[in-house]
Design a protein around this motif. Structure first.
Motif, mmCIF file in Angstrom:
data_model
loop_
_atom_site.group_PDB
_atom_site.id
_atom_site.type_symbol
_atom_site.label_atom_id
_atom_site.label_comp_id
_atom_site.label_asym_id
_atom_site.label_seq_id
_atom_site.Cartn_x
_atom_site.Cartn_y
_atom_site.Cartn_z
ATOM 1 N N ASN A 1 0.823 -1.201 0.000
ATOM 2 C CA ASN A 1 0.000 0.000 0.000
ATOM 3 C C ASN A 1 0.860 1.255 0.000
ATOM 4 O OD1 ASN A 1 -2.309 -1.542 0.106
ATOM 5 N ND2 ASN A 1 -2.158 -1.768 2.331
ATOM 6 N N HIS A 2 1.985 1.166 0.718
ATOM 7 C CA HIS A 2 2.855 2.337 0.833
ATOM 8 C C HIS A 2 3.835 2.351 -0.334
ATOM 9 C CE1 HIS A 2 5.436 5.370 2.521
ATOM 10 N NE2 HIS A 2 6.468 4.551 2.500
ATOM 11 N N LYS A 3 3.736 3.384 -1.167
ATOM 12 C CA LYS A 3 4.608 3.480 -2.336
ATOM 13 C C LYS A 3 6.007 3.904 -1.885
ATOM 14 C CE LYS A 3 4.605 5.784 -6.845
ATOM 15 N NZ LYS A 3 5.713 6.712 -6.718
ATOM 16 N N PRO A 4 7.061 3.173 -2.291
ATOM 17 C CA PRO A 4 8.397 3.582 -1.855
ATOM 18 C C PRO A 4 8.837 4.894 -2.506
ATOM 19 C CG PRO A 4 8.547 1.754 -3.399
ATOM 20 C CD PRO A 4 7.087 1.988 -3.155
ATOM 21 N N LEU A 5 9.735 5.574 -1.838
ATOM 22 C CA LEU A 5 10.359 6.770 -2.384
ATOM 23 C C LEU A 5 11.230 6.326 -3.572
ATOM 24 C CD1 LEU A 5 10.457 9.751 -1.184
ATOM 25 C CD2 LEU A 5 12.713 9.137 -0.312
ATOM 26 N N LEU A 6 11.136 7.032 -4.705
ATOM 27 C CA LEU A 6 11.912 6.661 -5.889
ATOM 28 C C LEU A 6 13.184 7.506 -5.946
ATOM 29 C CD1 LEU A 6 9.000 6.496 -8.526
ATOM 30 C CD2 LEU A 6 9.821 4.675 -7.013
ATOM 31 N N VAL A 7 14.326 6.834 -5.823
ATOM 32 C CA VAL A 7 15.602 7.538 -5.749
ATOM 33 C C VAL A 7 16.505 7.096 -6.901
ATOM 34 C CG1 VAL A 7 17.636 8.015 -4.309
ATOM 35 C CG2 VAL A 7 15.396 7.632 -3.223
ATOM 36 N N GLY A 8 17.062 8.061 -7.605
ATOM 37 C CA GLY A 8 17.986 7.743 -8.689
ATOM 38 C C GLY A 8 19.415 7.784 -8.185
ATOM 39 N N ILE A 9 20.269 6.914 -8.729
ATOM 40 C CA ILE A 9 21.698 7.011 -8.442
ATOM 41 C C ILE A 9 22.428 7.011 -9.781
ATOM 42 C CG2 ILE A 9 21.932 4.495 -7.997
ATOM 43 C CD1 ILE A 9 24.179 5.366 -5.926
ATOM 44 N N THR A 10 23.247 8.041 -9.984
ATOM 45 C CA THR A 10 23.920 8.198 -11.269
ATOM 46 C C THR A 10 25.355 8.650 -11.034
ATOM 47 O OG1 THR A 10 23.645 9.104 -13.495
ATOM 48 C CG2 THR A 10 23.209 10.618 -11.660
ATOM 49 N N GLY A 11 26.088 8.829 -12.116
ATOM 50 C CA GLY A 11 27.478 9.261 -12.026
ATOM 51 C C GLY A 11 28.136 8.992 -13.361
ATOM 52 N N GLY A 12 29.113 9.786 -13.696
ATOM 53 C CA GLY A 12 29.807 9.589 -14.964
ATOM 54 C C GLY A 12 30.544 8.256 -14.994
ATOM 55 N N ILE A 13 30.924 7.809 -16.180
ATOM 56 C CA ILE A 13 31.666 6.560 -16.323
ATOM 57 C C ILE A 13 32.938 6.616 -15.461
ATOM 58 C CG2 ILE A 13 32.792 7.413 -18.458
ATOM 59 C CD1 ILE A 13 32.833 4.442 -19.414
ATOM 60 N N GLY A 14 33.168 5.550 -14.693
ATOM 61 C CA GLY A 14 34.353 5.479 -13.839
ATOM 62 C C GLY A 14 34.210 6.184 -12.500
ATOM 63 N N SER A 15 32.997 6.718 -12.220
ATOM 64 C CA SER A 15 32.809 7.444 -10.948
ATOM 65 C C SER A 15 32.615 6.485 -9.770
ATOM 66 C CB SER A 15 31.598 8.375 -11.040
ATOM 67 O OG SER A 15 30.420 7.603 -11.241
ATOM 68 N N GLY A 16 32.164 5.267 -10.064
ATOM 69 C CA GLY A 16 31.920 4.296 -8.997
ATOM 70 C C GLY A 16 30.476 4.180 -8.590
ATOM 71 N N LYS A 17 29.549 4.568 -9.491
ATOM 72 C CA LYS A 17 28.121 4.513 -9.126
ATOM 73 C C LYS A 17 27.660 3.086 -8.871
ATOM 74 C CE LYS A 17 25.896 4.511 -13.708
ATOM 75 N NZ LYS A 17 26.784 3.467 -14.126
ATOM 76 N N SER A 18 28.220 2.116 -9.624
ATOM 77 C CA SER A 18 27.811 0.712 -9.425
ATOM 78 C C SER A 18 28.267 0.207 -8.061
ATOM 79 C CB SER A 18 28.382 -0.180 -10.524
ATOM 80 O OG SER A 18 27.957 0.300 -11.775
ATOM 81 N N THR A 19 29.454 0.632 -7.639
ATOM 82 C CA THR A 19 29.974 0.247 -6.314
ATOM 83 C C THR A 19 29.062 0.815 -5.233
ATOM 84 O OG1 THR A 19 32.192 0.330 -7.235
ATOM 85 C CG2 THR A 19 32.032 0.341 -4.834
ATOM 86 N N ALA A 20 28.694 2.093 -5.373
ATOM 87 C CA ALA A 20 27.805 2.735 -4.387
ATOM 88 C C ALA A 20 26.455 2.022 -4.363
ATOM 89 C CB ALA A 20 27.622 4.209 -4.727
ATOM 90 N N ALA A 21 25.927 1.686 -5.547
ATOM 91 C CA ALA A 21 24.630 0.992 -5.623
ATOM 92 C C ALA A 21 24.700 -0.359 -4.919
ATOM 93 C CB ALA A 21 24.217 0.814 -7.080
ATOM 94 N N LYS A 22 25.844 -1.050 -5.057
ATOM 95 C CA LYS A 22 26.016 -2.368 -4.397
ATOM 96 C C LYS A 22 25.975 -2.227 -2.885
ATOM 97 C CE LYS A 22 28.437 -5.009 -7.939
ATOM 98 N NZ LYS A 22 29.391 -4.291 -8.794
ATOM 99 N N ILE A 23 26.532 -1.126 -2.363
ATOM 100 C CA ILE A 23 26.515 -0.918 -0.904
ATOM 101 C C ILE A 23 25.079 -0.715 -0.428
ATOM 102 C CG2 ILE A 23 27.370 0.495 1.019
ATOM 103 C CD1 ILE A 23 29.795 1.209 -0.888
ATOM 104 N N PHE A 24 24.299 0.074 -1.166
ATOM 105 C CA PHE A 24 22.875 0.251 -0.829
ATOM 106 C C PHE A 24 22.157 -1.106 -0.857
ATOM 107 C CE2 PHE A 24 23.627 4.742 -1.997
ATOM 108 C CZ PHE A 24 22.926 5.386 -0.985
#
Length: 202
Positions: free
Chosen positions: A3-26
């Motif tokens: 029933n409760h809609k989650p907050l929609l959060v984007g995670i981005t970053g330029g190539i080589g910034s480490g966005k995938s690493t940060a996403a894995k920690i989340f």
């Protein structure tokens, strides 16, 4: 469906910034992560409506005889041409948007993450509640990419970087910034943002 809609959060970053690493920690913290770029590839290969639209725009050669996406053909005939890139993005982005929306409805979490390289460039950040940008100095990013993808030349890497918004611009548009340089630990920054998002997503 919850029933409760989650907050929609984007995670981005330029190539080589480490966005995938940060996403894995989340993800380790129990937050569902939607990998938009991987999902786009999956939809191009499996979504019947999207396949039909791609064939209509770029011809039967877009798929092989067994129905597999013909990446070689598309890379040669689409990705070098700005107009064609706009056309394919105009087909793929709406498919990803509706796929993400239906996916997020089934996630039992205060917030969910949408990981995508071109959130700002594609304008899809406007559909999200908050955005995190993972930022790193250019020199560090280039070194990381060359170590990770030894087949790419520095020229190719710079070309990709040129297609993306500069870090300063992304940082000014983002609600949260993770600085991923060699002297800045990424985990404490993720934990701090996680705590704030949990409060917002209650």
């Amino acid at each position: 469906m919850r029933n409760h809609k989650p907050l929609l959060v984007g995670i981005t970053g330029g190539i080589g910034s480490g966005k995938s690493t940060a996403a894995k920690i989340f993800s380790i913290l129990g937050i569902p992560v939607y990998y938009a770029d991987d999902r786009a590839k999956w939809l191009m290969a499996h979504d019947p409506e999207l396949k039909k639209q791609i064939i209509a725009a770029f011809g039967e050669e877009s798929y092989t005889a067994d129905g597999t996406l013909n990446r070689t053909y598309l890379a040669a005939n689409v990705f070098g041409d700005e107009e064609k890139v706009k056309t394919i993005n105009g087909l793929v982005h709406p498919a990803v948007k509706s796929d993400f929306e239906s996916w997020s409805q089934y996630q039992d979490s205060p917030y969910v993450l949408k990981e995508a390289a071109l959130l700002f460039e594609a304008g899809s950040y406007k559909e999200l509640d908050k955005v995190i940008n993972v930022s790193a100095p250019l020199k560090i990013r280039i070194t990381r990419i060359m170590l990770r993808d030894p087949h790419r030349s520095e020229e190719q890497i710079n070309h990709i970087i040129d297609q993306q918004l500069p870090d300063e611009e992304k940082n000014s548009k983002a609600d949260f910034v993770i600085k991923n340089s060699d002297n800045k630990l990424i985990i404490p920054q993720v934990l701090k943002i996680h705590e704030e998002l949990l409060k917002l997503g209650k």
